[in-house]
Write an enzyme that holds these catalytic residues in place. Structure first.
Site, PDB file in Angstrom:
ATOM      1  N   ILE A  25     -45.245 -76.737  56.085  1.00  0.00           N
ATOM      2  CA  ILE A  25     -44.234 -77.410  56.868  1.00  0.00           C
ATOM      3  C   ILE A  25     -42.846 -77.142  56.058  1.00  0.00           C
ATOM      4  CG2 ILE A  25     -44.225 -79.747  56.258  1.00  0.00           C
ATOM      5  CD1 ILE A  25     -43.782 -79.963  59.212  1.00  0.00           C
ATOM      6  N   ASN A  36     -43.591 -92.621  54.921  1.00  0.00           N
ATOM      7  CA  ASN A  36     -44.149 -93.946  54.968  1.00  0.00           C
ATOM      8  C   ASN A  36     -42.861 -95.059  55.105  1.00  0.00           C
ATOM      9  OD1 ASN A  36     -42.921 -94.853  52.415  1.00  0.00           O
ATOM     10  ND2 ASN A  36     -44.457 -93.528  51.331  1.00  0.00           N
ATOM     11  N   VAL A  74     -47.634 -84.742  53.210  1.00  0.00           N
ATOM     12  CA  VAL A  74     -46.644 -84.211  53.635  1.00  0.00           C
ATOM     13  C   VAL A  74     -45.278 -84.688  53.442  1.00  0.00           C
ATOM     14  CG1 VAL A  74     -45.152 -83.684  55.961  1.00  0.00           C
ATOM     15  CG2 VAL A  74     -47.817 -83.353  55.975  1.00  0.00           C
ATOM     16  N   ASP A  75     -45.322 -86.202  53.221  1.00  0.00           N
ATOM     17  CA  ASP A  75     -44.265 -86.714  52.601  1.00  0.00           C
ATOM     18  C   ASP A  75     -43.907 -86.404  51.340  1.00  0.00           C
ATOM     19  OD1 ASP A  75     -41.847 -88.843  52.718  1.00  0.00           O
ATOM     20  OD2 ASP A  75     -43.507 -90.227  52.418  1.00  0.00           O
ATOM     21  N   VAL A 111     -53.730 -89.583  55.505  1.00  0.00           N
ATOM     22  CA  VAL A 111     -54.376 -91.124  54.787  1.00  0.00           C
ATOM     23  C   VAL A 111     -54.193 -91.897  55.710  1.00  0.00           C
ATOM     24  CG1 VAL A 111     -53.979 -90.193  52.512  1.00  0.00           C
ATOM     25  CG2 VAL A 111     -52.329 -91.453  53.591  1.00  0.00           C
TER      26      VAL A 111
END
Length: 172
Positions: free
Chosen positions: A5, A18, A27-28, A119
């Site tokens: 991404i 988060n 991803v973060d 997660v």
């Protein structure tokens, strides 16, 4: 599509953030690492000003993209099934609010990850079904977004999204 991404040449990349907005794993973490320090600086400013308590699950907020090839990052916080956040409407809100924020920016193309499928413990098929249904409904109801791409990081997620996309969508 199967892919990374952080390399998508679209107007908006959606970050499965988060609530702290200050980076994390999955991803973060990948988006923060690829975007560089400007993204973290903008997120810190959001925490200092408009979101001192963080971003609640189901909501979305935009920043610049730092070093990413996109123009903006829209951060959304998915529900965490491990913390009892099991309402599919909260998950759907992540996709709907992200598209609304993207439209507000004037974006025409958006890349989404599988929000909450990592997660946060949601089943890949359920995430795919909710994501596809919500994106289809939002794009049918609102003009502006020409391209929505689901960018997935594994075969299991890709198969779940392909199955959801193959389902007919209701008339309307």
């Amino acid at each position: 599509m199967l892919g990374d991404i952080t390399t998508q040449d679209v107007d908006v990349v959606v970050n499965a953030a988060n609530s702290s907005l200050l980076g994390g794993g999955g991803v973060d973490g990948a988006i923060h690492a690829a975007a560089g320090p400007r993204l973290l600086a903008e997120c810190r400013e959001l925490r200092r000003t408009s979101h001192p308590d963080g971003l609640p699950a189901g909501d979305a907020v935009a920043t610049g993209a730092g070093d990413l090839p996109c123009r903006w990052v829209v951060h959304t916080v998915g529900p965490n099934r491990h913390r009892g956040q099991t309402d599919p409407a909260l998950l759907a809100s992540c996709f709907a609010r992200s598209l609304a924020v993207a439209r507000g920016l004037g974006a025409r193309s958006v890349a989404f990850p599988a929000v909450s499928a990592g997660v946060y413990g949601w089943d890949a098929s359920e995430v795919a079904t909710v994501a596809v249904r919500t994106v289809r409904a939002e794009c049918a109801a609102h003009l502006g977004i020409d391209l929505v791409r689901f960018v997935l990081f594994g075969d299991r997620l890709l198969a779940a999204f392909e199955a959801a996309l193959a389902q007919p969508h209701p008339a309307g």
